[in-house]
Scaffold this motif. Structure first.
Motif, PDB file in Angstrom:
ATOM      1  N   ALA A  64       0.636  -1.273  -0.010  1.00  0.00           N
ATOM      2  CA  ALA A  64       0.011  -0.182   0.093  1.00  0.00           C
ATOM      3  C   ALA A  64       0.724   1.289  -0.073  1.00  0.00           C
ATOM      4  N   SER A  65       1.801   1.309   0.795  1.00  0.00           N
ATOM      5  CA  SER A  65       2.905   2.334   0.735  1.00  0.00           C
ATOM      6  C   SER A  65       3.645   2.491  -0.503  1.00  0.00           C
ATOM      7  N   HIS A 138       3.732  10.800   0.663  1.00  0.00           N
ATOM      8  CA  HIS A 138       2.855   9.559  -0.018  1.00  0.00           C
ATOM      9  C   HIS A 138       1.237   9.816  -0.036  1.00  0.00           C
ATOM     10  N   THR A 139       0.864  10.168   0.977  1.00  0.00           N
ATOM     11  CA  THR A 139      -0.761  10.407   1.048  1.00  0.00           C
ATOM     12  C   THR A 139      -1.115  11.391   0.348  1.00  0.00           C
ATOM     13  N   GLY A 175      -5.801   3.665   2.033  1.00  0.00           N
ATOM     14  CA  GLY A 175      -5.016   2.662   2.455  1.00  0.00           C
ATOM     15  C   GLY A 175      -3.588   3.086   2.602  1.00  0.00           C
ATOM     16  N   VAL A 176      -3.098   3.896   1.728  1.00  0.00           N
ATOM     17  CA  VAL A 176      -1.824   4.809   1.737  1.00  0.00           C
ATOM     18  C   VAL A 176      -1.697   5.156   3.030  1.00  0.00           C
ATOM     19  N   ALA A 177      -2.533   6.064   3.632  1.00  0.00           N
ATOM     20  CA  ALA A 177      -2.583   6.853   4.576  1.00  0.00           C
ATOM     21  C   ALA A 177      -2.452   5.838   6.085  1.00  0.00           C
ATOM     22  N   LEU A 178      -3.298   4.780   6.085  1.00  0.00           N
ATOM     23  CA  LEU A 178      -3.221   3.792   7.164  1.00  0.00           C
ATOM     24  C   LEU A 178      -1.806   3.157   7.054  1.00  0.00           C
ATOM     25  N   ALA A 179      -1.294   2.615   6.012  1.00  0.00           N
ATOM     26  CA  ALA A 179       0.246   2.158   5.492  1.00  0.00           C
ATOM     27  C   ALA A 179       1.269   2.918   6.316  1.00  0.00           C
ATOM     28  N   ARG A 180       1.117   4.291   5.954  1.00  0.00           N
ATOM     29  CA  ARG A 180       2.227   5.230   6.134  1.00  0.00           C
ATOM     30  C   ARG A 180       2.185   5.293   7.820  1.00  0.00           C
ATOM     31  N   MET A 181       1.213   5.258   8.460  1.00  0.00           N
ATOM     32  CA  MET A 181       1.051   5.284  10.054  1.00  0.00           C
ATOM     33  C   MET A 181       1.483   3.864  10.606  1.00  0.00           C
ATOM     34  N   VAL A 191      -0.992  12.767   8.226  1.00  0.00           N
ATOM     35  CA  VAL A 191      -1.861  12.370   6.712  1.00  0.00           C
ATOM     36  C   VAL A 191      -3.072  13.290   6.855  1.00  0.00           C
ATOM     37  N   VAL A 192      -3.689  13.502   7.792  1.00  0.00           N
ATOM     38  CA  VAL A 192      -4.897  14.405   7.723  1.00  0.00           C
ATOM     39  C   VAL A 192      -4.548  15.585   6.928  1.00  0.00           C
TER      40      VAL A 192
END
Length: 239
Positions: A64-65, A138-139, A175-181, A191-192
């Motif tokens: 995802a990232s 990324h996000t 999904g990218v945001a969750l992956a980065r966290m 990410v917000v």
């Protein structure tokens, strides 16, 4: 209205205002509001993700990232713009997508120059880029690209079910945001802020480029006569 004045009014000033807002948010997050809720609990979010890592989730997060790595973003943007240009035989849609992705990148870069925020204090699963943790590049890149594609495809699709399906593309930046966290690379507020950056750039460029009331050159019959293949239709034909 002269093209230079129109570009200043519809593109440059809104993007400059967005940059000012992003830098202001960065100052707020790293100085004035560091001890205020919800910033006081976001470190706990990063620790939660770090404490619940599994081999499967780590593999999924890696994929995802990777979707939003710079080479992939550039490649997908270029291919999508080329396909749009060849299919629709006009420049509005590919230009909109390229400008949205480029604008978010510029805002992201200059914000990281102004704001020096450390990465989360958890074990990181990727090498830390030299840029600041704020915002998530990324996000924001994924938001600009995949939200931009969702806007275009939903606008061009003939059928209601197909329009709804196009909006599933917004799951990619989520999904990218969750992956980065999960991978310990960004705070939740990073990410917000990235969503604010990406969504605003898509909005600004849609008003500047996709709005057919905005004329950047003399009208052409070619603008309204293509795009009826592959289940698509032109915006003019939809009216």
């Amino acid at each position: 209205m002269p093209i230079a004045v129109q570009a200043l009014k519809r593109v440059l000033l809104p993007i400059a205002a967005l940059l000012a807002v992003m830098i202001g948010l960065g100052v707020l997050l790293t100085r004035a509001a560091t001890h205020l809720w919800p910033l006081t609990v976001e470190d706990g979010v990063n620790r939660y993700f770090a404490g619940h890592r599994t081999e499967t989730l780590s593999d999924v997060s890696h994929l995802a990232s990777g979707i939003a790595d710079t080479p992939r973003i550039v490649g997908v943007t270029a291919v999508a713009a080329l396909v749009l240009a060849l299919t629709l035989r006009r420049v509005r849609e590919p230009l909109f997508l390229c400008l949205a992705v480029t604008a978010q990148a510029l805002v992201f870069y200059f914000t990281t120059v102004a704001i020096d925020r450390p990465r989360p204090d958890v074990p990181r699963m990727d090498e830390s880029p030299p840029t600041s943790s704020f915002p998530s590049g990324h996000t924001s890149a994924a938001v600009a690209l995949y939200l931009g594609l969702a806007v275009l495809l939903a606008m061009l699709a003939r059928h209601t079910w197909l329009k709804a399906l196009c909006w599933a593309l917004v799951l990619v930046p989520a999904g990218v945001a969750l992956a980065r966290m999960y991978r310990g690379m960004h705070h939740p507020s990073d990410v917000v802020a990235a969503f604010v950056n990406g969504c605003t750039c898509v909005y600004v460029m849609s008003r500047a480029v996709l709005d057919r009331r905005v004329r950047w050159r003399p009208s052409s019959a070619a603008d309204g006569g293509a795009g009826r293949r592959f289940g698509l239709r032109s915006r003019a034909a939809a009216r």
